[in-house]
Each structure stands twice: as C-alpha cells, then as structure tokens.
Design a protein around this motif. Structure first.
Motif, PDB file in Angstrom:
ATOM      1  N   LYS D  51       7.408  30.511  81.424  1.00 21.80           N
ATOM      2  CA  LYS D  51       6.004  30.933  81.482  1.00 21.80           C
ATOM      3  C   LYS D  51       5.080  29.750  81.164  1.00 21.80           C
ATOM      4  N   MET D  52       4.107  29.504  82.047  1.00 18.59           N
ATOM      5  CA  MET D  52       3.186  28.379  81.879  1.00 18.59           C
ATOM      6  C   MET D  52       1.755  28.899  81.979  1.00 18.59           C
ATOM      7  N   VAL D  53       0.839  28.292  81.231  1.00 18.22           N
ATOM      8  CA  VAL D  53      -0.580  28.621  81.370  1.00 18.22           C
ATOM      9  C   VAL D  53      -1.388  27.344  81.593  1.00 18.22           C
ATOM     10  N   ALA D 113       0.581  24.328  79.632  1.00 19.02           N
ATOM     11  CA  ALA D 113       1.364  24.462  78.408  1.00 19.02           C
ATOM     12  C   ALA D 113       2.408  25.551  78.612  1.00 19.02           C
ATOM     13  N   ALA D 114       3.556  25.374  77.971  1.00 18.21           N
ATOM     14  CA  ALA D 114       4.636  26.366  78.067  1.00 18.21           C
ATOM     15  C   ALA D 114       4.514  27.372  76.918  1.00 18.21           C
ATOM     16  N   LEU D 115       4.766  28.622  77.219  1.00 18.06           N
ATOM     17  CA  LEU D 115       4.718  29.682  76.202  1.00 18.06           C
ATOM     18  C   LEU D 115       6.078  30.376  76.107  1.00 18.06           C
ATOM     19  N   ASN D 116       6.408  30.840  74.904  1.00 17.83           N
ATOM     20  CA  ASN D 116       7.633  31.641  74.759  1.00 17.83           C
ATOM     21  C   ASN D 116       7.316  33.124  74.947  1.00 17.83           C
ATOM     22  N   ASN D 117       8.274  33.972  74.660  1.00 16.66           N
ATOM     23  CA  ASN D 117       8.080  35.407  74.922  1.00 16.66           C
ATOM     24  C   ASN D 117       6.976  36.038  74.086  1.00 16.66           C
ATOM     25  N   GLU D 118       6.662  35.407  72.947  1.00  8.65           N
ATOM     26  CA  GLU D 118       5.558  35.914  72.110  1.00  8.65           C
ATOM     27  C   GLU D 118       4.245  35.196  72.436  1.00  8.65           C
TER      28      GLU D 118
END
Lengths: 131, 131, 131, 131, 131, 131
Positions: D51-53, D113-118
């Motif tokens: 997941k990226m934003v 930026a990369a995000l984890n499941n939270e």
C-alpha cells in the motif's frame, strides 16, 4: 404536416453504476438532468429536423431516489407544439434488474425554440410543412 | 438560528473547453444542469449541515448560449427557508477570458428537503437551531 | 495597475462522490490535480485578462486523504507577480458534510507565463496597465 | 532485495482527442497531471507490491504544448528509494502520428510513502526484502 | 521495410477504481473495450505512421471478471500485416496490487485499413517502404 | 416461456458532440464499443431478469465513420437463445440532424451467460420459465 407525436419518442436506457452515483449511493441528480437534456434535445430535433435551442425547463420533479444496480429508461416525447416553441416531456423510469418492477422516478418538461440559418426564430409550422 | 444567507453562497468556476460543448460548439445544456445541481446541493448542505435531498427544480431559463473559450461561474445561494424545504437559486455567469465582460446566462431554482437519520423529513428550524 | 490580489480569488466547490475516488475510497490524487490546474488557470486568466500558459508547478503536498462523502473547496489566489510570470497558490479544503469541520488537505503553487498574440512572452506589467 | 529499477517502468499511451483539450486546442494541463498521477501510483505499487500513498510532487515542468492529433506516452520509473519513501519520475513524450518525431513535453517527480495494514509508515527495505 | 513487430507494442496501464466499475463491482466491459480500441489504434498508427481506420474487431473474449482494486495492462501488438489491412492483438492482463500474480483476462483482435490523403485505401507495403 | 424477442429491444439515442470524437473528428470507435456493451447488457438483463455476464463479442464491423453533429441510435435485440447463453445483436444507426437520412454504421453481436446466486452458469430455459 406532421401530427403523430408518438412517432418521435426517444429512449435512452442506462445502467446505474458507480460513476453515476452521489454520496448516498443513489443516482446523482445532476447526471439525471444531463441525460434528460440530451434526450429532450434529440426528441426535439427528430421531430422538427431543424436547428433547435433549449429555452427553459419547467418544474422537474425527483419523485424517488434511483438505486444503484438498477436500469433506467430516459424517455422523451413531444407534448405540445406552439407557434414558435415545442415542449418535450422527459420521464425517467427505474426498472429493477431481476424482476419486472418499473416505476416513474423523475419527470420534467423542456421547451425548445426553432432557429433558421441566421439563428433567428422561425415558425414551427413552416418547418413541419417543409418536412 | 442562522439568518445570514450570504454566508452560505457556493461558487464553482469552470472553463468552457471542448469536452463541455454541444454540436453547435456552445456549452451543452445538460452539462450546465449537472453543474447547477452539484452547486445547489453543496449550498443546501453547507447551510443546514444536514442530509438533504433534491425535491424539484423550478423553471430553469437558458438566457444566452455559452461560448467556447469563456469562463463561467456557477453560483448558488439560499433564497428561501420554509418549514421543511429550502430553495437555492443557481445562476451561471459567463465571463469573457480577455476582457471584464460578465453576464448572467442561465438561471434556476432548486428545492431541497431535509431528512433525519431514518430518512424521514424533519423541520428545517430544528436543524438550524442545533447548528 | 492592479494590486489587490484578493479581488481575483477563484473557488470551485465539489462533492466527493464515487467517480472521484481511488482504490482506497478516498479522493484520487489525479482528480485533485486536475481540479487544481483548472482553478489555477482561471485565477491567472481573471487577474490578467490575457492569454496565459502553465509553465510549471512547485511542490504540491498531499496533507491528508480526502474522504468519500465530504465537500471540498479548491481555492486559487495570486501570490506573486513577477516580471513575466505570476504564481497562483491553490489550496484544497475538506469540509465534513454534517458539521462545520474544515481543514486544508492539499496545497501547491502553479506558475503561468503571459503570451501575446504571436505566442511570445510579454511583460505582466504591460498587461495590467492596459486593464 | 530488488535493485533493478528498470523492471518496474510503467507506460500509458494516449491519443490526444477533443475531450482532452483546453481552450487553446492543446492538451489540458489538468488532464496531463491526472494521467501522471495514475502512472506514478502504478509504478510505485508495482515496485513495492505494498500500500502506497502520494506524499507530494516536486516541480512539474510543462516544456511544450501538446498538440491535438498526436500520441503521448506517459512513462513512469523509480528514481530513488529512501528509507520510508520512494520517488517516481514521470515523463510525457509527444509523438507525431505520421512521422517518427518524438520529444519530451512534460516532466515531474512524485513521492510516495509505504503504509502497513494499520496505515502507519513502514520501512521500504522491509517491504522489498519480503517480496 | 519494417519487419520487427515487437518494436511497435503499445501499453496502457490503468488502476481499477470506482469510475470504471459495473453494477457487480467488477470492470465494466464497455470501459475495457474503449481502452482496447484506443490501444489498438495507437499500435496501428505507430507501426505504419499513416492514417488508419478501424474496419472490424474479431471475437473478443472476456476470460475472467476484473476485480476492483487491481491494476491492468492493456497491451497491443501487430500480429498480421496483409496487403491492405493489419491486425492488432490486444490483451488485458490483471495484476493483483500486493502480490506478483498476473493473468490474462480479456483478449481480442482489431483490424485496421490504411488510407491515403484522399481517404482511399492504400497498400500497407507502400507505406512501410516509405518509413 | 417468453418467446417474443421484440418485446425486449433496448435503445439508446446519443448526440455526437466533441467529447465523443477521435482525432479525425468522427466518433471514437472505443466510445461506440462502450455504448454497444451497455446496450447489449441491458437487453440481456431485461430479457432474462437474471444475473448475466459478457462472455464474448463476435466480429464487430465499423461500416462507415460517424460524423460529428449527427444523432445515433444504439439498438439491441435478442437474436438467439441457447441452452446456457444468449446472443444480442447491437446495431448503431446514424441519423442526420436536419433530414430523414438514416443508415446502419456499426454492427456486432454480444454473447452473455446466465449465472445463479453462487455465480455458477444456469440454464436459460429455467430462468425464462420462472419469469
């Protein structure tokens, strides 16, 4: 002169999919108005086969919300032919996909004027006689 | 209770580019109606901060064709607050790009009703008091 | 010569509905950039009333995700008038529908150059004097 | 750990047709930005499979107007992998339809930026190791 | 004369977001066909650098539904060069966002004819020789 | 069991305006395919009132370019009901705006399969009996 208005009805079937929805997940009213205007315009053009411009709409009523995952028919028909204007009634019917339920959900009338080649208003009767 | 309607005007400026045009190379009326509905809806929501649904439009008048290569402002304001409904007037103004000429080209009124959490109509006064 | 930049702010309110969303059900960044460019362009045109072309954008920051079912205002204003270029700041504010919460969510600056009839750059001062 | 950035380039060819044009009959800048954002996002996702934003864009330069009736390639590639962010360069190339002329017309960099499941930031290195 | 077809492949990556979906929340087939036609057309143009028109499509197969929240590559390549027509194969591949899974989901062939300046068909060989 | 296919024809009238055009200022083929798929799908659904998925298209022929400033009717009808599939023929007719000329310009066939609640194929006969 043309008198059978029923020969000039115009239909546009659409599926209610995500890109037509508002924030309540029902059909966005503005999208419905866009479809109605296109159908009203085509109805007017096909009846007169002449350059037409939208003058106004009458009261447009949103009778029921249109649910996602249904089918709609946007249906236009000539309801009045005046001296220099014609009125097109546009009704939107919602059909459930998986049963035969069908009901009117939006309704309104659009008024068009006919223009000649110099963009001046011309009498509807003179156009219809020519056709 | 809120009474200054001017604090709730909503504006949407748009450029008239090819994907907004009809076959006469002027603004497609249906596109204008779509913009007006979005602006009317936002105006109603921002005034009430409550769930609102479009009930109807009154007569919408297309005063002049909107030329390609102009700028329009779609401008909404509250004009009437009834017991259970509010009326939003939406005017579209056309501005020439390269001079200060500005004129009203489309105008119409939209009526909204307020709904509570069970999608039942509620009194506008009760909403405004809460805000 | 025009000096009151505040007279040339440009606003575009939008509802965040399904056709504006990405795969995380928040506003698709590309859609936001499209709106910002349109608003920046209109702001520049309305200030100069002259042909303008986008030269570049500066850093555009995505401060917060924009949630589905909110309202945004895309707001442009002139922040710098150079010899041959002008800078337009565009901020996007997100408003909750049903309370008065409002916050800045995206911000960035767009730079435009003025062109004359032969598509050659011209001094901004000469344009503003003319208006 | 992945090190060959070239394996993750992403391309999107488009034809410049009327619904992509501005009032000068060249590609609307906002449409170009929308395409660049989509391509940048896909490039980032395909490189990390995480997941990226979008965090921000750097300066985006509009080098030349993109003419109607041409073909463009929107081309994204990874140019920098930081501790918690990655940078994607997106170039748009314009090709004449009927000869082999091809030139860069718009260029800019997008940071993700990369995000984890939270939805908390996570180290890029840990993601790439996993893949 | 050009013979290496692989030099003329054309790619268009897309994210499957809400405005591309049907009522089953998978990619709307009509949207896929629109993308395939654009990619086929660009592939044909880039190979011949000549005016081309779509003559027909062959059987197009929808092998699997394309899920929301995936990435697709629409990929076109020349597969046959006839006397006056060329055939372009277009495959759509679906990629999961967060793993390396990739599979073909839609496939079909498009046939184009080359036209000269008077919109008359011309031999493909004569065009390729010229390039 | 339903046998009168004519009761299930579906029509979608459209105006050919700038946002539907390709770089030759005629209807973009991909746009036509998108309309045909929507009409085919609605035709299939209205006939069966059951969940349907597109399996394939047969050869689609582009007989004539569709000129800007015309009206088209996208017209779907059931032409074959098999054991587990149905075929929908979709024809596009172009009408001149200002005379009664009307001709077929695009034609093709779409094949659909019926699915039950577990997304498994079911016999068309069993569906039609139920209706």
């Amino acid at each position: 002169m043309t008198t059978n208005f029923d020969a000039y009805t115009t239909s546009q079937f659409k599926v209610i999919i995500p890109n037509t929805l508002n924030d309540h997940e029902t059909l966005f009213g503005g999208e419905a108005l866009k479809w109605m205007d296109e159908v009203a315009y085509i109805t007017a053009i096909r009846f007169t086969r002449n350059k037409m411009v939208t003058v106004s709409t009458d009261k447009i009523k949103f009778l029921k919300p249109v649910k996602s995952g249904t089918i709609v028919e946007v249906f236009g028909k000539i309801v009045n032919v005046g001296t220099v204007k014609i009125d097109v009634l546009v009704d939107i019917y919602m059909e459930e996909m998986y049963d035969d339920c069908r009901q009117k959900v939006i309704t309104g009338q659009f008024t068009f004027a006919a223009l000649n080649n110099e963009n001046k208003p011309i009498a509807i009767a003179s156009i219809l006689q020519k056709n």
